[in-house]
Write an enzyme that holds these catalytic residues in place. Structure first.
Site: not given
Length: 220
Positions: A84-85
């Site tokens: 997850v960015k």
């Protein structure tokens, strides 16, 4: 060294995955929006294109830490193993710390300075993504930022790694690797530029011409 493609174009991922030794695919909200597909539809297709061992990245949209955490969990539930960015803002750093405890792997994105990247790593991000060309566009030195960040992580956060992004030319990408960067993500046009070298095609045509002149065929 890990090589990623920065795209949500499933057809191009399938085509280039056959050629490039890619570790996975990175996306961001702008890339997903350009695909005109729902994120919940395109992410599974991208994961299928890169295989079970490929690493897929997707970004949250919320601006507050709690919202980022909730969206990260939705992404994790949809694609187990997804990275997850999280934008490296004050709220983003808080979210990265929480997600580290939750066992969700993160990438600190929108990094414009080595100090910002180091904070993301210390908060618990496995990957940190400096924007090379965008730093240059703002009058900075993108490659130097990568060098400084790489050194800082080796010294103070060795469990994290630089995943450099925002390239306009293959030269920028190569300079990042020469600076010691452990991973890069390439937009499709830059990846294709690495393959499209006119001199190579000319050399192959010369080989074929000489072989055909001698043996009347272009095969062994």
């Amino acid at each position: 060294m890990e090589l990623y493609l920065d795209t949500a174009n499933v057809a191009e991922v399938e085509r280039l995955a056959r050629i490039f030794p890619i570790a996975g695919v990175t996306t961001n909200p702008s890339i997903i929006a350009a695909s005109k597909e729902s994120i919940w539809e395109v992410l599974p297709r991208l994961q299928k294109a890169i295989g079970d061992e490929g690493i897929l990245f997707a970004q949250t949209m919320s601006r507050d830490a709690q919202g980022m955490v909730e969206e990260a969990k939705r992404l994790r539930d949809a694609i187990p193993g997804i990275v997850v960015k999280i934008p490296v803002t004050s709220e983003g750093l808080a979210a990265i710390k929480i997600l580290k405890k939750e066992g969700i792997t993160t990438l600190g994105t929108a990094v414009y300075s080595a100090a910002q990247g180091l904070l993301a790593a210390l908060a618990g991000a496995k990957y940190v993504a400096p924007y090379v060309n965008r730093v240059d566009a703002q009058g900075g030195d993108g490659i130097r930022t990568v060098q400084e960040l790489q050194t800082l992580l080796e010294m103070h956060a060795p469990e994290s790694m630089v995943l450099a992004a925002s390239f306009k030319t293959p030269r920028q990408a190569l300079d990042c690797l020469l600076a010691g960067c452990e991973s890069i993500t390439l937009p499709l046009d830059v990846a294709q530029q690495m393959l499209n070298t006119p001199a190579v095609e000319s050399a192959i045509e010369k080989f074929e011409h000489d072989w055909n002149a001698a043996f009347g065929t272009t095969h062994l």
